[in-house]
Enzyme design. Structure first.
Site: not given
Ligand SMILES: Cc1cc2nc3c(=O)[nH]c(=O)nc-3n(C[C@H](O)[C@H](O)[C@H](O)COP(=O)(O)O)c2cc1C
Length: 348
Positions: A18, A100
């Site tokens: 988001a 989330c």
């Molecule tokens: C700024 C931010 C916003 C996020 N918004 C969502 C979202 O809208 N929906 C969701 O399912 N996960 C959301 N997440 C989680 C990410 O999709 C992901 O699962 C999480 O960051 C772990 O992956 P990574 O280590 O590659 O960042 C968000 C993460 C971050 C950092």
């Protein structure tokens, strides 16, 4: 890799974030090797659909398919209605957010909080799959490993979700309780993969080509989803794809390539958000792009005083031009455990 009727061009996905993965950023990631991109979450609250924020999130003009929209909420009937609403606006895949941890989402018992109430989670899945199947649209699920260390129910939920008609499940290797703390674990993701026949996507802390290969090996997952590591570094998808294909580390992109990608991204960003809002929300993307580069922090701060798009894009271009005079390739710090220069494949 197949997802419902779609064949995805790569098994590297950009995670929904988001405030980050809006249409311009998703398109940039796709151009640079992401095979699939899910939109930022759209609320199931009908009263918010006409808001500027939600209407921007539901506008998919020019986006290459399949268009995947994530919905979030706590009420099965409202979630079904949100699925139908988004399908009518172009969604070809609906993703349910059970991953989330944001307070705004969890306080109202949505997002990963749903993992604590399997009955409600299943009621939502049934309702959304029902509404979407009637329109020929597959539904996917994004979740964490569980609510807390002693309530790690991702395997049970994934099995039930599969039986209820979910077409693909993504697992972020942390519990809700962890937020973003600690390290992602992949054992639970591997258990989910072993427990279901639908495609499983591994997510959490994948920040380099080597880590990508390690997570694939440890989980047996069908695909990988990358979030934070793509912020300011959207070419990570291309780098991972090359490394998985060749086993060789990829050189950093040229400074001019990055200048070109960022400039293009900024113009797309301004086109979506307009001058006043666009110049401000673009600052975080610029900040991520320059943060690890020499002089990047001072430039990031200077950016905060610029209030016009034209001036912002000009300043970014000039800064990268100056950087390119001394660095043909982006001078990024080497990731821990990176190979010697001899192993680098030059990406001309
Ligand atoms: C700024 C931010 C916003 C996020 N918004 C969502 C979202 O809208 N929906 C969701 O399912 N996960 C959301 N997440 C989680 C990410 O999709 C992901 O699962 C999480 O960051 C772990 O992956 P990574 O280590 O590659 O960042 C968000 C993460 C971050 C950092």
């Amino acid at each position: 890799m197949r997802l419902g009727p779609f064949v995805l061009p790569s098994r590297l996905f950009v995670a929904p974030m988001a405030g980050v993965t809006d249409r311009p950023f998703r398109q940039l990631c796709r151009r640079l090797g992401a095979g699939y991109a899910v939109s930022e979450m759209v609320t199931s609250r009908r009263d918010l659909w006409a808001s500027l924020k939600t209407s921007r999130r539901t506008d998919h003009t020019g986006e290459p398919g399949p268009i995947a929209v994530q919905i979030a909420g706590t009420d099965a009937a409202m979630m079904a209605e949100a699925a139908a609403y988004n399908i009518d606006r172009g969604a070809q895949i609906i993703d349910i957010n059970m991953g989330c941890p944001a307070k705004k989402v969890c306080n109202v018992f949505a997002g990963s909080a749903l993992m604590r109430d399997e009955r409600l989670a299943l009621a939502i899945i049934d309702a959304v799959v029902g509404a979407s199947a009637a329109r020929g649209v597959p539904v996917t699920l994004k979740m964490r490993t569980g609510w807390s260390a002693d309530q790690r129910n991702a395997v049970a939920l994934a099995r039930q979700a599969e039986s209820a008609g979910i077409a693909m499940v993504t697992v972020h290797g942390r519990t809700r309780e962890q937020g973003f703390k600690g390290e992602a674990e992949y054992a639970t993701v591997a258990e989910v993969k072993a427990a279901v026949r639908i495609p499983v996507v591994a997510n959490g802390d994948i920040d380099s080509p080597r880590k990508a290969r390690e997570v694939l090996e440890r989980t047996g997952a069908d695909a990988l989803m990358i979030g934070r590591a793509a912020q300011g570094r959207p070419w990570i998808f291309r780098d991972i794809a090359r490394y998985l294909a060749t086993g060789k580390e990829v050189a950093a992109p040229t400074t001019r390539e990055v200048r070109g990608w960022l400039t293009e991204h900024l113009h797309d960003h301004y086109a979506l958000y307009g001058e006043a809002s666009g110049v401000r929300s673009a600052r975080k993307h610029i900040g991520w792009a320059v943060r690890a580069l020499p002089g990047g922090e001072a430039f990031r701060q200077a950016m905060n005083t610029i209030e016009r798009c034209e001036e912002q894009v000009r300043a970014v271009g000039a800064w990268f031009d100056a950087l390119a005079e001394h660095h043909e390739r982006l001078p990024l710090p080497r990731p821990a455990g990176a190979a010697n220069d001899d192993d680098l494949v030059m990406s001309a």
